[in-house]
Design a protein around this motif. Structure first.
Motif, PDB file in Angstrom:
ATOM      1  N   THR A 489       0.823  -1.214   0.000  1.00  0.00           N
ATOM      2  CA  THR A 489       0.000   0.000   0.000  1.00  0.00           C
ATOM      3  C   THR A 489       0.851   1.255   0.000  1.00  0.00           C
ATOM      4  OG1 THR A 489      -0.097  -0.059   2.420  1.00  0.00           O
ATOM      5  CG2 THR A 489      -1.879  -1.160   1.225  1.00  0.00           C
ATOM      6  N   MET A 524       2.356  -2.281  -6.411  1.00  0.00           N
ATOM      7  CA  MET A 524       1.388  -1.506  -5.635  1.00  0.00           C
ATOM      8  C   MET A 524       0.032  -2.206  -5.649  1.00  0.00           C
ATOM      9  SD  MET A 524       2.811   1.059  -4.239  1.00  0.00           S
ATOM     10  CE  MET A 524       1.341   1.991  -3.791  1.00  0.00           C
ATOM     11  N   GLU A 525      -0.726  -2.047  -4.580  1.00  0.00           N
ATOM     12  CA  GLU A 525      -1.990  -2.782  -4.422  1.00  0.00           C
ATOM     13  C   GLU A 525      -2.983  -2.422  -5.518  1.00  0.00           C
ATOM     14  OE1 GLU A 525      -5.291  -2.590  -1.049  1.00  0.00           O
ATOM     15  OE2 GLU A 525      -3.422  -3.488  -0.330  1.00  0.00           O
ATOM     16  N   GLU A 526      -3.070  -1.109  -5.867  1.00  0.00           N
ATOM     17  CA  GLU A 526      -4.026  -0.722  -6.906  1.00  0.00           C
ATOM     18  C   GLU A 526      -3.617  -1.271  -8.271  1.00  0.00           C
ATOM     19  OE1 GLU A 526      -1.452   2.950  -5.873  1.00  0.00           O
ATOM     20  OE2 GLU A 526      -2.522   1.328  -4.831  1.00  0.00           O
ATOM     21  N   ASP A 527      -2.302  -1.350  -8.532  1.00  0.00           N
ATOM     22  CA  ASP A 527      -1.827  -1.924  -9.792  1.00  0.00           C
ATOM     23  C   ASP A 527      -2.122  -3.426  -9.844  1.00  0.00           C
ATOM     24  OD1 ASP A 527      -0.859   0.536 -10.628  1.00  0.00           O
ATOM     25  OD2 ASP A 527       1.063   0.230  -9.630  1.00  0.00           O
ATOM     26  N   TRP A 528      -1.982  -4.074  -8.700  1.00  0.00           N
ATOM     27  CA  TRP A 528      -2.263  -5.505  -8.671  1.00  0.00           C
ATOM     28  C   TRP A 528      -3.736  -5.788  -8.960  1.00  0.00           C
ATOM     29  CZ3 TRP A 528      -0.983 -10.175  -9.377  1.00  0.00           C
ATOM     30  CH2 TRP A 528      -1.761 -11.225  -8.881  1.00  0.00           C
ATOM     31  N   LYS A 529      -4.624  -4.950  -8.422  1.00  0.00           N
ATOM     32  CA  LYS A 529      -6.055  -5.160  -8.684  1.00  0.00           C
ATOM     33  C   LYS A 529      -6.349  -5.057 -10.173  1.00  0.00           C
ATOM     34  CE  LYS A 529      -7.635  -3.525  -4.155  1.00  0.00           C
ATOM     35  NZ  LYS A 529      -8.366  -2.476  -3.415  1.00  0.00           N
ATOM     36  N   GLU A 530      -5.686  -4.111 -10.847  1.00  0.00           N
ATOM     37  CA  GLU A 530      -5.889  -3.955 -12.292  1.00  0.00           C
ATOM     38  C   GLU A 530      -5.356  -5.165 -13.057  1.00  0.00           C
ATOM     39  OE1 GLU A 530      -4.476  -0.899 -15.853  1.00  0.00           O
ATOM     40  OE2 GLU A 530      -4.273  -0.328 -13.735  1.00  0.00           O
TER      41      GLU A 530
END
Length: 567
Positions: A489, A524-530
């Motif tokens: 994060t 990064m967590e948001e990149d992983w979600k994508e």
């Protein structure tokens, strides 16, 4: 009658006699004239600059029966008694030998009693920084609110050792080192009164060796008079102090500039035969070159006169040196002084340093600076021309696959800075590895890593606790048979964990824990979600050109026919 040392005979008896401390004496005289007295004063500065003398003058001035413009008259009975030390209400205490809490408590108890002979009780505490912590605490309240008939004067050479609570309760006066010219003028007056003839260069040497302290200067002058009688010469002073004359250093500097190693070592041998200290010799030589540097860079600077006598000989030797050589000489002497403290063969080290100084000029002659600079400029011009040709080819649409690859490699550092993952191994290739891991994730292995993550952190902590602190922000999100992905994060933690040292330790710990050799990647967590969403919907996955902005830029410039993408 017993002989009295010069520094005692010529101890200042009024503020006008204090040399080189006008900023202090003017303020004190104005305060005395206007009746604006403080209950506590702090005099601090180097040794021999007049702190204790000013304190005694202050004690006389506040109790003088006939003060004259803020000065003690030195004629009344009170002034004479204080000068003789026969007044019990003016106490001079040496804190170095009376540093305990009991002595300060005794002062605190006696402060309440009114003075018996004079108007003010004056306590002069010399070297006050030597008091213990308990003694300072005992003095604190009395110093803050003493009776109206008491004045405290604290003197110290090390004010930084005093508690801030003590300093804040005093008026602070900083005594400066006495300037060389002021000291020389004062010494000349004393020599005239003593009917002693002293050479000007000898007086300058006395003032230089005193390093701003008048008491030290008078002690050296007293010693020189005892040795030479009524005629003191520079030769005599050099002999008794163990220093080396400026003329000698000018000869050495000339031999160094001319690379006369034989003559240089012979001159140094003569100095050693006379019993000179090698460390003092190097220090004096360093100051000589320091004065030469100031003379060449700032000839009007007043500080130059405080070390070296500027004459034709000195100016002639200075003309033999360029500024780059002077920098190297001063640096070499400074390094030799540092090494001398740990060397058991001081003379050998000094001789080696002198030979090295001669070699400095010779090495510079063999490799001129201008030639090296010209070579560097030529190389830079050649590289710029090659880059210009490649840019022109790119703009004209004649780029080859190799040229496209070079453009990509040139701009790779920018990709790494913009990438959402850590700098150590990040970029398009790392993103592709993360996507591959997401697509071929092993659910059982992922769950195993999530369950063992606390154990992995504990093992990393045994290696280095800072590494565990960087990892604790992350959590494993996917693992395949070849790699593991940890989502963060915090961008700082994500970037830090991809540094080679930390990454290698984590991979070794994971292998020891799971028995599998896995590559470690952070994201990064948001990149992983994508990436996870794209992996679950293959049909909607973006193309390679959309994923990489540099491939898109290359397509715009040359078209799909001339561009071939290789992983």
């Amino acid at each position: 009658m017993a002989y009295t040392a010069l520094y005692r005979v010529y101890r200042p008896q009024s503020f006008r006699d204090v040399v080189g401390q006008t900023h202090v004496t003017t303020t004190l005289r104005n305060a005395l004239r206007e009746g604006r007295l403080s209950h506590a004063y702090l005099f601090n500065g180097p040794r021999g600059t007049g702190k204790t003398s000013a304190a005694k003058i202050m004690a006389k001035a506040v109790n003088c029966e006939q003060p004259q413009d803020g000065e003690p008259c030195n004629q009344c009975a009170t002034c004479r008694a204080i000068s003789d030390g026969s007044v019990t209400d003016v106490l001079e205490i040496d804190a170095a030998s009376n540093r305990g809490v009991e002595e300060i408590r005794d002062i605190r108890d006696k402060v309440r009693f009114a003075p018996s002979d004079v108007r003010y009780k004056v306590y002069i505490i010399d070297e006050v920084h030597m008091l213990t912590t308990e003694a300072f605490n005992a003095l604190l309240k009395t110093l803050e609110e003493p009776p109206p008939h008491v004045i405290f004067i604290l003197a110290t050479t090390e004010p930084h050792k005093l508690p801030a609570t003590i300093i804040s309760r005093c008026q602070r006066f900083d005594f400066h080192r006495i300037a060389l010219q002021e000291m020389v003028v004062h010494l000349k007056q004393i020599c005239q009164e003593q009917q002693v003839e002293v050479e000007d260069q000898a007086l300058h040497l006395v003032a230089k060796l005193a390093e701003g302290g008048m008491r030290d200067a008078l002690s050296l002058l007293d010693q020189a008079i005892s040795f030479s009688g009524n005629q003191v010469t520079l030769r005599d002073l050099v002999l008794i102090t163990g220093t080396v004359s400026q003329t000698y250093f000018s000869l050495l500097a000339k031999q160094i500039a001319e690379q006369d190693i034989g003559g240089l070592l012979e001159q140094f041998h003569q100095v050693m035969v006379q019993g000179k200290d090698p460390e003092q010799f190097l220090q004096d030589l360093l100051y000589y070159y320091r004065d030469m540097l100031l003379f060449k860079t700032a000839p009007n600077l007043q500080e130059i006169v405080e070390r070296t006598l500027i004459d034709e000989q000195f100016a002639g030797v200075a003309s033999l040196y360029s500024l780059p050589v002077l920098y190297q000489v001063i640096e070499a002497l400074n390094q030799a002084l540092s090494q001398l403290k740990w060397s058991s063969q001081a003379r050998v080290l000094v001789e080696m340093t002198l030979v090295k100084l001669c070699e400095l000029g010779r090495s510079r002659e063999q490799t001129p600076v201008a030639e090296n600079t010209g070579q560097n400029v030529a190389e830079l011009v050649k590289k710029i021309q090659i880059l210009e040709e490649r840019v022109n080819q790119l703009l004209q649409g004649r780029v080859t696959v190799a040229a496209a690859t070079q453009v990509e490699e040139t701009r790779a550092p920018q990709t790494q800075r913009r990438a959402p993952m850590g700098s150590g191994g990040s970029g398009r290739s790392s993103l592709n590895k993360v996507r591959e891991t997401a697509q071929s994730a092993n659910r059982a292995l992922t769950q195993q890593l999530i369950g063992n993550w606390s154990q992995i952190l504990a093992e990393v902590k045994k290696v280095k606790i800072q590494f565990q602190a960087w990892l604790i922000n992350g959590q494993p999100v996917a693992a395949s048979d070849r790699a593991v992905v940890v989502a963060f994060t915090s961008p700082i933690h994500c970037e830090k964990t991809m540094e080679p040292e930390l990454r290698g330790i984590v991979e070794r710990v994971i292998q020891a824990t799971t028995g599998k050799e896995l590559q470690f990647f952070s994201v990064m967590e948001e990149d992983w979600k994508e990436i996870e969403a794209q992996s679950s919907q293959p049909g909607e996955q973006s193309s390679e050109a959309d994923a990489d902005p540099f491939v898109s830029e290359a397509l715009k410039l040359v078209g799909e026919q001339l561009l071939e993408i290789k992983e």
